[in-house]
Scaffold this active site. Structure first.
Site, mmCIF file in Angstrom:
data_model
loop_
_atom_site.group_PDB
_atom_site.id
_atom_site.type_symbol
_atom_site.label_atom_id
_atom_site.label_comp_id
_atom_site.label_asym_id
_atom_site.label_seq_id
_atom_site.Cartn_x
_atom_site.Cartn_y
_atom_site.Cartn_z
ATOM 1 N N GLU A 142 80.105 -33.794 100.378
ATOM 2 C CA GLU A 142 80.057 -32.322 100.352
ATOM 3 C C GLU A 142 78.644 -31.739 100.362
ATOM 4 O O GLU A 142 78.280 -30.917 99.518
ATOM 5 C CB GLU A 142 80.836 -31.794 99.133
ATOM 6 C CG GLU A 142 82.278 -32.263 99.109
ATOM 7 C CD GLU A 142 83.070 -31.745 97.912
ATOM 8 O OE1 GLU A 142 82.472 -31.130 97.007
ATOM 9 O OE2 GLU A 142 84.295 -31.959 97.893
ATOM 10 N N GLU A 190 91.249 -37.668 101.406
ATOM 11 C CA GLU A 190 91.718 -37.038 100.157
ATOM 12 C C GLU A 190 92.882 -36.095 100.424
ATOM 13 O O GLU A 190 92.980 -35.016 99.835
ATOM 14 C CB GLU A 190 90.567 -36.271 99.482
ATOM 15 C CG GLU A 190 89.342 -37.120 99.197
ATOM 16 C CD GLU A 190 88.233 -36.394 98.445
ATOM 17 O OE1 GLU A 190 88.497 -35.307 97.883
ATOM 18 O OE2 GLU A 190 87.109 -36.914 98.422
ATOM 19 N N HIS A 250 91.956 -31.395 102.060
ATOM 20 C CA HIS A 250 92.636 -30.655 100.982
ATOM 21 C C HIS A 250 93.159 -29.367 101.603
ATOM 22 O O HIS A 250 92.422 -28.399 101.784
ATOM 23 C CB HIS A 250 91.658 -30.349 99.849
ATOM 24 C CG HIS A 250 91.218 -31.576 99.106
ATOM 25 N ND1 HIS A 250 92.098 -32.353 98.396
ATOM 26 C CD2 HIS A 250 90.005 -32.154 98.979
ATOM 27 C CE1 HIS A 250 91.443 -33.366 97.846
ATOM 28 N NE2 HIS A 250 90.164 -33.284 98.192
ATOM 29 N N ASP A 273 95.843 -33.767 100.520
ATOM 30 C CA ASP A 273 96.932 -33.148 99.774
ATOM 31 C C ASP A 273 97.149 -31.764 100.356
ATOM 32 O O ASP A 273 96.258 -31.200 101.001
ATOM 33 C CB ASP A 273 96.716 -33.120 98.245
ATOM 34 C CG ASP A 273 95.428 -32.494 97.788
ATOM 35 O OD1 ASP A 273 94.816 -31.689 98.533
ATOM 36 O OD2 ASP A 273 95.009 -32.796 96.653
ATOM 37 N N ASN A 325 81.330 -37.691 103.617
ATOM 38 C CA ASN A 325 82.670 -37.204 103.258
ATOM 39 C C ASN A 325 82.613 -35.711 102.913
ATOM 40 O O ASN A 325 81.743 -35.284 102.146
ATOM 41 C CB ASN A 325 83.135 -38.003 102.022
ATOM 42 C CG ASN A 325 84.603 -37.827 101.692
ATOM 43 O OD1 ASN A 325 85.467 -37.991 102.551
ATOM 44 N ND2 ASN A 325 84.888 -37.510 100.434
HETATM 45 C C1 XIL Z 1 88.417 -34.373 91.747
HETATM 46 C C2 XIL Z 1 89.264 -35.195 90.794
HETATM 47 O O1 XIL Z 1 90.501 -35.466 91.393
HETATM 48 C C3 XIL Z 1 89.452 -34.454 89.493
HETATM 49 O O2 XIL Z 1 90.148 -35.267 88.540
HETATM 50 C C4 XIL Z 1 88.108 -34.054 88.927
HETATM 51 O O3 XIL Z 1 88.300 -33.272 87.754
HETATM 52 C C5 XIL Z 1 87.310 -33.269 89.940
HETATM 53 O O4 XIL Z 1 87.188 -34.032 91.143
HETATM 54 N N1 XIL Z 1 86.629 -33.546 96.432
HETATM 55 C C6 XIL Z 1 86.241 -34.807 96.056
HETATM 56 C C7 XIL Z 1 86.860 -35.450 94.863
HETATM 57 O O5 XIL Z 1 85.458 -35.444 96.757
HETATM 58 O O6 XIL Z 1 85.964 -36.274 94.177
HETATM 59 C C8 XIL Z 1 87.439 -34.417 93.923
HETATM 60 O O7 XIL Z 1 88.144 -35.111 92.895
HETATM 61 C C9 XIL Z 1 88.323 -33.449 94.664
HETATM 62 C C10 XIL Z 1 87.538 -32.711 95.706
#
Ligand code: XIL
Length: 408
Positions: free
Chosen positions: A153, A260, A230, A262, A194
């Site tokens: 990020e 990631e 996401h 969802d 990422n």
């Molecule tokens: C999130 C975790 O799932 C949570 O448990 C934590 O509190 C915050 O981070 N992008 C990412 C992940 O790269 O590392 C993040 O994970 C979600 C967003």
């Protein structure tokens, strides 16, 4: 030397991947030539034995990612004191299960310990701390990770660099420095950039491609771009946009992965939202399926019970393919279908005598078995379900929604 995947060897031998029996998300992904389908997990939920039973289900998950325990605050809470206990727990679980491990992450603006965020830094001292962190963490996990998310990020939505401590103190050179340091510590692990909102065309995706070029311009190795994905139900980018955006990265000589995934909704969940969510999951997984350089898909935990979404996005949730009671949602079927749930495969049989070759096309369904008894947690009913409707002794076929009943 030609390397054949297990599935192509099976096909060459005239044996079709038998998706009808025991098919799951990873089984289907691997049958298509992908490396894995996987999920994030986290240490606190590993005390839940029912959760761990499904996490260990290698038909569905051939890969896991630690959701938190390899981050900087977890691994180097005080300067030059490293703690790997929680990360190791997940790495050992993956090893015991034969699951690939995606390692996450080395450099991010979040979840940093206060000695980093409150320190007084110069370019030189921060570069030294960055290199020391990466070298220690990557060396510790050497040989255990399929990939590392090296930088996470780094970008704003408009494609400019995020004004993190890293960028403000070191400038954009922190990216190639991080990748070069990781490559020196483990030359074999795949090194990824990422980010989120780089799954579809726009300024941020262009900037992510420019990060790949920047790192390459330093003569430093970068192997992949991780697309977090996401997403929001009903607003996911189209499959074709996702596939063409993946192509802009693979054209630079790197692989891509969905890292990631969802797809959240405004609660409460409804049948219509669950149906849309299934379509949305199917489109994103389908974009990976269509893209040769997309190696796999990781969901950001498999059950709504442990999703990060409700605590991060107020009023939203139900983002995972399994609900909080571990019942599969329509999204599960959407993903499986995108992964070839009704698989068409061509098998080639060479006869023993004449060496003549015949090709046949066979269609198999991954979602049905016509007889048998469903085991604990197995599906025992639901719209379109033609598999077992009887549960193993001691378990009851329990309705969860129109698409899914489960032996509980
Ligand atoms: C999130 C975790 O799932 C949570 O448990 C934590 O509190 C915050 O981070 N992008 C990412 C992940 O790269 O590392 C993040 O994970 C979600 C967003």
């Amino acid at each position: 030397m030609v390397h054949l995947s297990a599935s192509s060897l099976l096909l060459a031998a005239g044996i079709l991947p038998n998706l009808a029996l025991g098919a799951g998300l990873d089984t289907a992904a691997v049958a298509l030539g992908k490396l894995y389908f996987g999920t994030a997990t986290d240490n606190p939920e590993l005390t839940d034995t029912a959760y761990v039973t499904q996490l260990n289900n290698t038909n569905d998950f051939g890969q896991i990612t630690p959701g938190n325990s390899q981050k900087w605050d977890a691994t180097e809470p005080t300067q030059n004191t490293f703690t790997f206990t929680n990360g190791d727990t997940i790495a050992k679980l993956a090893e015991a299960n034969g699951q690939k491990l995606r390692c996450h992450n080395l450099v991010w603006h979040n979840q940093l310990p206060s000695w980093v965020t409150s320190g007084t830094w110069t370019n030189a001292t921060l570069v030294a701390a960055l290199k020391n962190h990466i070298t220690n963490v990557v060396t510790h996990y050497k040989g255990q990770c399929y990939a590392w998310d090296v930088v996470n990020e780094a970008l704003n939505e408009d494609g400019t660099y995020r004004t993190s401590l890293w960028y403000e103190t070191i400038g954009e050179a922190y990216l190639p420095i991080a990748f070069a340091t990781a490559a020196a510590a483990d030359p074999d692990v795949k090194l990824y950039y990422n980010d989120y909102n780089i799954e579809y065309s726009g300024s941020k995706a262009t900037a992510a491609a420019n990060i790949v070029k920047l790192i390459q311009s330093y003569g430093v190795k970068i192997d992949g771009v991780g697309l977090q994905a996401h997403f929001i139900v009903g607003s996911t980018p189209s499959k074709s946009n996702q596939a063409s955006t993946m192509a802009t990265y693979t054209a630079l000589g790197v692989e891509v992965a969905i890292t990631e995934l969802d797809i959240r909704m405004t609660l409460p969940s409804t049948d219509a939202l669950l149906a849309q969510q299934s379509t949305d999951y199917s489109n994103t997984v389908g974009a990976c399926v269509e893209t040769e350089g997309c190696v796999g898909v990781t969901i950001w935990d498999w059950t709504d019970k442990y999703s990060w979404v409700p605590s991060t996005f107020s009023g939203q949730g139900a983002a995972c393919p399994w609900d909080e009671n571990y019942a599969k949602k329509p999204a599960y079927t959407g993903i499986l279908t995108a992964l070839g749930g009704t698989a068409t495969a061509t098998s080639t049989t060479t006869s023993a005598t004449g060496g003549s070759t015949t090709s046949t096309t066979t269609t198999s369904s991954s979602t049905s078995t016509s007889t048998g008894v469903a085991a604990h947690w197995g599906q025992c009913g639901g719209s379109g379900w033609t598999g077992p409707t009887v549960c193993a002794t001691g378990y009851t076929c329990t309705y969860s929604n129109a698409w899914y009943s489960q032996c509980l």
